[in-house]
Design an enzyme around this catalytic site. Sequence first.
Site, PDB file in Angstrom:
ATOM      1  N   CYS A 133      33.783  39.496  45.014  1.00  0.00           N
ATOM      2  CA  CYS A 133      35.019  40.097  45.536  1.00  0.00           C
ATOM      3  C   CYS A 133      36.224  39.877  44.618  1.00  0.00           C
ATOM      4  CB  CYS A 133      35.304  39.541  46.923  1.00  0.00           C
ATOM      5  SG  CYS A 133      35.045  37.762  47.045  1.00  0.00           S
ATOM      6  N   HIS A 246      42.280  38.769  49.444  1.00  0.00           N
ATOM      7  CA  HIS A 246      42.353  37.798  48.354  1.00  0.00           C
ATOM      8  C   HIS A 246      43.553  38.152  47.464  1.00  0.00           C
ATOM      9  CE1 HIS A 246      38.553  36.350  49.565  1.00  0.00           C
ATOM     10  NE2 HIS A 246      37.806  36.676  48.525  1.00  0.00           N
TER      11      HIS A 246
END
Length: 340
Positions: A133, A246
């Site tokens: 990710c 994130h």
Amino acid sequence: MAEKSFHVAVAGATGAVGNQMIACLEEAGFPVRSLRLFASARSAGRTLRFRGETLPVEELREDSFRGIDIALFSAGGSVSEKFAPLAAAAGCVVVDNSSAWRMDPEVPLVVPEVNPHAVAGYRRKGIIANPNCSTIQMVVVLNPIHRRYGIRRVVVSTYQSVSGTGKKAIEELHDQTRALLNFLPVPRAVYPHRIAFNCLPQIDRFLDNGYTKEEMKMVNETHKILEDETIGVTATTVRVPVFYGHSEAVNVETRKPCPPEEVRELLARSPGVLVVDDPAAGRYPMPIDAAGQDLTWVGRIRRDESVQNGLNLWIVADNIRKGAATNAVQIAQLLARDHL
Ligand code: A2P
């Protein structure tokens, strides 16, 4: 001619990413002829919704992939290690979200905005790997900068949300926060230390070189996706008490001069990127804004005044969507459009 449509499966359908894969297939209008949902024996008998229908969750078995064209996997590394080759042997193409196959030279590692041509390599093993990710959102932004200015070195620090660890970690942050605010004993099961009101400079396990596995994934996967091993990459990955999204502070050193104004315009024209960069108005990317959508947000674009050609950037994306499920579905779309 009738549009092609496909028999699709999701392995790990009850998980945080698997659930989002089902939603992304629906949102993308992916040409699904049938959808099978697999998880562990614990979930057999549960149901999930797809396009207004209720579908059963089945236990994943060795013969589950007969008659399936495309399988999206997000059930952990050991499940992928065992079942992806079985699925491929049954004639199905696997898009795998685990780290099990990412660095296999016979398995392409794909971010559709960056290296869509690599999808063609699926033929060797019948598997395409979905990158980590944190790597996905970073290379979506670095790729246009690298093509234009040539990147010499990248220094990245991440601020990663708990959803990247899975459903149990989302519950852990929730339960610990509630316990602390109510002066109750703090439960702990998933992370090595408390995550509520804390930061953990450890994601995944430590390796012999003192880095974590997550940090080395960012180094190795960036080289593979950008197809350039000469770029210096070093990472510090940190888990923070955020549920979704994130963030990354990224320092880039380039071979050619990279004026921030020009970089801002370049990124504004780049696929999958949203520039949010107006510090005077207090506008910059934040996880609470990036969560729930598919673009990679970049802001705080400024010159690194300590080197001749350098930049500092702040990059944020939804780790469950672009960092996992959306990227996997975009890979499946390329497969369906160009290869199957
Ligand atoms: P289950 O819900 O039955 O445990 P997350 O990353 O959010 O924790 O989700 C992990 C996903 O992988 C879940 O769908 C989980 O199913 C699935 N899973 C875990 N272990 C296995 C296994 N041995 N076989 C099949 N699916 C598994």
